[in-house]
Design a protein around this motif. Structure first.
Motif, short mmCIF file in Angstrom:
data_model
loop_
_atom_site.label_atom_id
_atom_site.label_comp_id
_atom_site.label_asym_id
_atom_site.label_seq_id
_atom_site.Cartn_x
_atom_site.Cartn_y
_atom_site.Cartn_z
N VAL A 57 33.79 34.58 14.98
CA VAL A 57 32.67 35.13 15.75
C VAL A 57 32.78 36.65 15.77
CG1 VAL A 57 31.59 35.30 18.03
CG2 VAL A 57 32.41 33.08 17.19
N VAL A 58 31.66 37.30 15.52
CA VAL A 58 31.57 38.76 15.60
C VAL A 58 30.79 39.13 16.86
CG1 VAL A 58 30.69 40.86 14.52
CG2 VAL A 58 31.69 39.05 13.11
N ASN A 102 31.26 30.81 9.32
CA ASN A 102 32.03 29.64 8.93
C ASN A 102 32.42 29.79 7.47
OD1 ASN A 102 32.77 26.73 9.85
ND2 ASN A 102 31.89 26.46 7.82
N ILE A 103 33.73 29.79 7.17
CA ILE A 103 34.22 29.94 5.80
C ILE A 103 34.93 28.66 5.37
CG2 ILE A 103 35.84 31.18 4.30
CD1 ILE A 103 35.32 33.69 5.85
N GLU A 104 34.57 28.18 4.19
CA GLU A 104 35.24 27.01 3.64
C GLU A 104 35.45 27.21 2.13
OE1 GLU A 104 31.11 24.43 3.28
OE2 GLU A 104 32.65 23.84 4.70
N TYR A 140 35.46 41.67 15.69
CA TYR A 140 35.64 40.22 15.69
C TYR A 140 36.12 39.79 17.07
CZ TYR A 140 35.20 40.05 10.59
OH TYR A 140 34.73 40.13 9.32
N ALA A 141 35.58 38.67 17.55
CA ALA A 141 35.96 38.17 18.86
C ALA A 141 36.77 36.88 18.79
CB ALA A 141 34.70 37.91 19.69
N PHE A 142 36.77 36.22 17.63
CA PHE A 142 37.43 34.91 17.53
C PHE A 142 37.60 34.52 16.08
CE2 PHE A 142 36.83 30.34 16.81
CZ PHE A 142 37.86 29.80 17.57
N ALA A 143 38.69 33.81 15.79
CA ALA A 143 38.87 33.14 14.50
C ALA A 143 39.69 31.89 14.75
CB ALA A 143 39.58 34.05 13.50
N GLN A 158 26.72 32.63 7.92
CA GLN A 158 26.66 33.45 9.13
C GLN A 158 25.27 33.37 9.76
OE1 GLN A 158 27.91 37.43 8.04
NE2 GLN A 158 29.55 36.65 6.74
N GLN A 159 25.25 33.16 11.09
CA GLN A 159 23.98 33.11 11.82
C GLN A 159 24.21 33.50 13.27
OE1 GLN A 159 23.84 28.67 11.17
NE2 GLN A 159 22.94 28.73 13.23
N VAL A 160 23.14 33.74 13.98
CA VAL A 160 23.24 34.15 15.39
C VAL A 160 23.71 32.97 16.23
CG1 VAL A 160 21.98 35.00 17.39
CG2 VAL A 160 21.46 35.91 15.12
#
Length: 255
Positions: free
Chosen positions: A47-48, A156-158, A55-58, A139-141
């Motif tokens: 999350v950005v 989301n990265i895969e 960045y706020a979260f991974a 990536q989306q809101v």
């Protein structure tokens, strides 16, 4: 290292987010859900925070699947651009340019349409074996401010199922409202159509005239001037006169 005329952070700043428009209690609730989802899904989510430009979260899957340092992932908000440190350097430069171009397109739209898109990228990222593999990032809101501005961006990265070796960065944009998809290479900023009167008023605003002075110059009422001003702001997708002038200059309407 920056090769673009404007950075992503400067594009984000165009929204003019303020603290009284956002509620971090909402983010704390979202974070719990994301942490639970990361235990089910094997994808890597992040999350950005557009307001804080960081960045706020991974999710922990970044360490488990892609070989990132688990301690830095757990404290990502303090690590700057750590996620991007493992992107292929050539791809990173291309990604940055694509994101900026897409942001220009998004900010050219009316406010109510700006959060309707999901950007899908395919590029190379270094895995735990120090090998570059192809990944897909969506990536989306995630959350909007009280005024409808993009505040939190969910990514989301895969690992891509197709690992054909290529140095191309691919990008597709999906409209989440109608399902339409397009390539950012085909993106063009919509032509802005102003009436002759609106153009006259915008030119006078550029010269620094107030509504009363514009009304006197054009022999119309202040009420009529203000209606034209509101129409101008709507058509240009901006919130004030300074932004209107800047939009007019960038689009070629003003010189």
């Amino acid at each position: 290292m920056k090769s673009t005329e404007i950075t992503r952070e400067e594009m984000w700043a165009k929204q003019h987010l303020s603290a009284n428009e956002i509620d971090y209690a909402i983010w704390e609730q979202d974070k719990v859900v994301l942490q639970q989802m990361s235990k089910i899904s094997r994808s890597c989510s992040f999350v950005v925070d557009v307001y804080k430009y960081r960045y706020a979260f991974a999710s922990s899957n970044f360490a488990d699947i892609l070989g990132y340092d688990s301690r830095k992932i757990a404290t990502l908000e303090k690590q700057g651009d750590y996620l991007e440190s493992r992107f292929h350097p050539d791809d990173f430069a291309r990604l940055e340019q694509l994101q900026i171009n897409l942001s220009k397109f998004i900010y050219s739209l009316p406010h109510e349409q700006r959060n309707d898109y999901c950007n899908i990228y395919s590029f190379r990222l270094m895995n735990a074996k120090q090998q570059y593999i192809r990944v897909i990032s969506r990536q989306q809101v995630l959350e909007q401010s009280r005024n409808g501005k993009a505040w939190l961006i969910l990514g989301n990265i895969e690992i891509a199922p197709n690992q054909t070796e290529t140095d191309q960065v691919e990008c597709t944009v999906l409209n989440l409202k109608n399902g339409e998809m397009f390539s950012p290479t085909l993106v063009s900023i919509p032509r802005i159509h102003l009436t002759q009167r609106e153009l006259e008023i915008l030119q006078l605003i550029q010269k620094g005239l107030l509504s009363k002075e514009i009304a006197h110059n054009l022999c119309i009422s202040i009420h009529t001037v203000n209606i034209h001003r509101q129409n101008l702001l709507h058509k240009l997708g901006v919130q004030n006169s300074i932004e209107a002038i800047n939009a007019g200059l960038k689009s070629g309407i003003l010189s």
